[in-house]
Enzyme design. Structure first.
Site, PDB file in Angstrom:
ATOM      1  N   GLY A 259      -3.257 -55.886  39.087  1.00  6.89           N
ATOM      2  CA  GLY A 259      -4.402 -55.101  38.628  1.00  6.89           C
ATOM      3  C   GLY A 259      -4.124 -53.622  38.437  1.00  6.89           C
ATOM      4  O   GLY A 259      -5.051 -52.859  38.161  1.00  6.89           O
ATOM      5  N   CYS A 371     -11.675 -62.051   9.317  1.00 10.84           N
ATOM      6  CA  CYS A 371     -12.974 -62.163   8.665  1.00 10.84           C
ATOM      7  C   CYS A 371     -14.126 -61.911   9.631  1.00 10.84           C
ATOM      8  O   CYS A 371     -14.978 -62.771   9.824  1.00 10.84           O
ATOM      9  CB  CYS A 371     -13.088 -63.527   8.015  1.00 10.84           C
TER      10      CYS A 371
HETATM   11  N1  LLP Z   1      -2.400 -61.787  39.815  1.00  4.25           N
HETATM   12  C1  LLP Z   1      -3.444 -62.557  39.460  1.00  4.25           C
HETATM   13  C2  LLP Z   1      -3.854 -63.656  40.319  1.00  4.25           C
HETATM   14  C3  LLP Z   1      -4.115 -62.299  38.258  1.00  4.25           C
HETATM   15  O1  LLP Z   1      -5.135 -63.055  37.905  1.00  4.25           O
HETATM   16  C4  LLP Z   1      -3.672 -61.237  37.426  1.00  4.25           C
HETATM   17  C5  LLP Z   1      -4.346 -60.945  36.160  1.00  4.25           C
HETATM   18  C6  LLP Z   1      -2.567 -60.476  37.835  1.00  4.25           C
HETATM   19  C7  LLP Z   1      -1.958 -60.773  39.047  1.00  4.25           C
HETATM   20  C8  LLP Z   1      -2.007 -59.357  37.029  1.00  4.25           C
HETATM   21  O2  LLP Z   1      -2.907 -58.331  36.775  1.00  4.25           O
HETATM   22  P1  LLP Z   1      -2.419 -56.994  36.038  1.00  4.25           P
HETATM   23  O3  LLP Z   1      -1.460 -56.295  36.979  1.00  4.25           O
HETATM   24  O4  LLP Z   1      -1.731 -57.385  34.793  1.00  4.25           O
HETATM   25  O5  LLP Z   1      -3.662 -56.240  35.782  1.00  4.25           O
HETATM   26  N2  LLP Z   1      -6.682 -60.021  29.642  1.00  4.25           N
HETATM   27  C9  LLP Z   1      -7.083 -58.875  30.437  1.00  4.25           C
HETATM   28  C10 LLP Z   1      -6.449 -58.855  31.809  1.00  4.25           C
HETATM   29  C11 LLP Z   1      -6.692 -60.140  32.580  1.00  4.25           C
HETATM   30  C12 LLP Z   1      -6.002 -60.130  33.903  1.00  4.25           C
HETATM   31  C13 LLP Z   1      -6.012 -61.489  34.489  1.00  4.25           C
HETATM   32  N3  LLP Z   1      -5.347 -61.597  35.730  1.00  4.25           N
HETATM   33  C14 LLP Z   1      -6.745 -57.597  29.650  1.00  4.25           C
HETATM   34  O6  LLP Z   1      -6.266 -57.696  28.537  1.00  4.25           O
HETATM   35  O7  LLP Z   1      -6.990 -56.495  30.128  1.00  4.25           O
END
Ligand code: LLP
Length: 444
Positions: A259, A371
């Site tokens: 996150g 579109c």
């Molecule tokens: N661990 C778990 C269990 C997760 O569900 C996620 C992301 C991460 C780690 C990694 O999170 P990051 O460090 O990349 O923020 N599609 C969205 C983001 C969805 C994140 C889903 N889970 C976007 O484009 O911002």
């Protein structure tokens, strides 16, 4: 490829602060990343193309390893996955977080050590569980009560599988409602508040086929403050102490998920990793000392912060339109390669590359070719007033959750992915073609 490079603008300043550290301006409005001119990449590989700076990815992996030397750093594959990415992450000593049999099989067949992989997912299919057990995945993170018996049964009487339990700690954080996962009322994890987590932990501990190595939480994505992580960590340590009191078991691992937020436009805030590492470590030591717990090994799962800033999207301008007060610049990609502005209202900072313009800047909306009126890549950005069809636009911070969320909409086809490193460009993933669409479509 030989290029002439102008003196580099120091990193962290101005417009290029959000670009890969290797980015340098070239004469005549060009820009090079990883020692390769972006305009030359557009010529050679065509557009839209996604450029990934290998050095930037590797550097970010190292920054994590340095900031969290005693912790496990697992790259979240959902941000972007390809065989080269798997190799870079493996070589830099990180683990991997996957959430489907697809991600898992790709990683393992590309050579990633399965014991360094954690499998997530709020709805694991039989295929996911079968692949995890067959390939020998390091840990499976249990996300709902029904998984406990399913995984235990799939493991069989002779086997034993390491698992964790995903807990919802009741902390709300993240860049958008759709990516906040730390409170009750969303689909992930087991609640700390209503006792669902405690109940699941007791059941897992009662299963001889399952070895509970620790607890997991992921409070959200695109978080730019350290504070919510500390609050969540305190609650997780509290739960670990209760598990010890009730079951007499000290769990050896605590996974705080990912996150970690990044800047998409110059001047935006990013999560301070050094501060996060220092304060998580201190909070963990303090909390464990107060509860008389052995300090568990910390795990983290960054996705976006590893690969996001290493990617640049390249588009060719196809049309320029003046409608009322607005100027629309339409490019050859759009929501099928980047659904993030439409989904989360994310704002990007595109830039004209490949030629020098002396025209005054003009407020412009960069749109895609799909579109839908909502197919907007960048709303109200300042771009040179003389942009015309044939120009190239580059969008930085394009490495995470763009291609991994790309779709087949309008059969435009998913773009090519090109790696750049030390002056060389090479194709990692080829562009999707008409032949790809035809070969999957076997009816008719
Ligand atoms: N661990 C778990 C269990 C997760 O569900 C996620 C992301 C991460 C780690 C990694 O999170 P990051 O460090 O990349 O923020 N599609 C969205 C983001 C969805 C994140 C889903 N889970 C976007 O484009 O911002």
């Amino acid at each position: 490829m030989t290029i002439t490079v102008l003196p580099a603008i120091p990193a962290g300043t101005g417009e290029l602060s959000i670009w890969p550290a290797s980015t340098v301006p070239l004469p005549h409005g060009g820009l090079a990343v990883g020692g390769v001119s972006l305009a030359e990449i557009a010529e050679r590989f065509e557009t839209p193309a996604y450029v990934l700076d290998e050095g930037e990815v590797r550097g970010r992996c190292r920054t994590y390893r340095d900031a969290f030397p005693e912790s496990g750093v697992l790259y979240a594959a959902k941000a972007f996955l390809s065989r080269a990415m798997v190799r870079w992450v493996a070589e830099e000593g990180l683990g991997l977080d996957v959430c489907s049999a697809g991600e898992l099989e790709l990683a393992v067949t590309a050579g990633f050590p399965p014991e360094r992989i954690v499998l997530h997912g709020n709805a694991k299919s039989p295929r996911d569980i079968e692949a995890a057990l067959r390939l020998g995945v390091g840990r499976i993170v249990i996300d709902s009560p029904s998984e406990i018996a399913r995984i235990a049964a799939a493991v069989g009487l002779e086997g034993r599988q390491k698992v964790m339990v995903r807990v919802v700690p009741g902390v709300s954080a993240g860049g958008h409602d759709k990516i906040r996962t730390g409170t009750d009322g969303q689909k992930f994890g087991l609640s700390l508040t209503d006792g669902g987590a405690q109940h699941a932990i007791a059941r897992v501990l009662g299963q001889p086929q399952l070895e509970l190595t620790g607890l997991h939480c992921h409070i959200g994505s695109q978080i730019t403050e350290v504070k919510p992580y500390l609050v969540a960590l305190r609650r997780m340590v509290g739960l670990m102490a209760r598990v010890r009191d009730v079951h007499g078991t000290e769990l050896p691992e605590l996974d705080m998920g990912g996150g970690h937020g990044i800047a998409y436009r110059p001047g935006e805030a990013a999560l301070d990793l050094t501060a996060l590492a220092r304060r998580l470590r201190a909070e963990l030591a303090e909390g464990c000392a107060a509860a008389n717990l052995t300090v568990p090994r910390l795990l983290i799962e960054p996705g976006r912060a590893v690969v996001g800033p290493a990617g640049v999207a390249l588009y060719r301008v196809l049309a320029v339109k003046h409608t009322g007060e607005k100027v629309f610049v339409a490019v050859d990609g759009g929501m099928s390669d980047n659904p993030r502005p439409a989904l989360y209202g994310v704002r990007y900072a595109p830039r004209l590359i490949g030629r020098h313009s002396t025209a005054d800047p003009r407020t412009t909306t960069v749109v895609g070719r799909h579109c839908e009126a909502g197919d907007i890549l960048a709303e109200a950005v300042e771009l040179p007033g003389d942009i015309h069809p044939g120009d190239l636009l580059a969008v930085p911070v394009a490495g995470a959750y763009q291609l991994s969320m790309a779709s087949g909409y309008n059969l435009v086809g998913r773009p090519a992915v090109v790696a750049v490193h030390e002056g060389t460009a090479r194709l990692l993933v080829r562009r999707e073609t008409l032949e790809d669409f035809r070969s999957r479509d076997i009816g008719g």
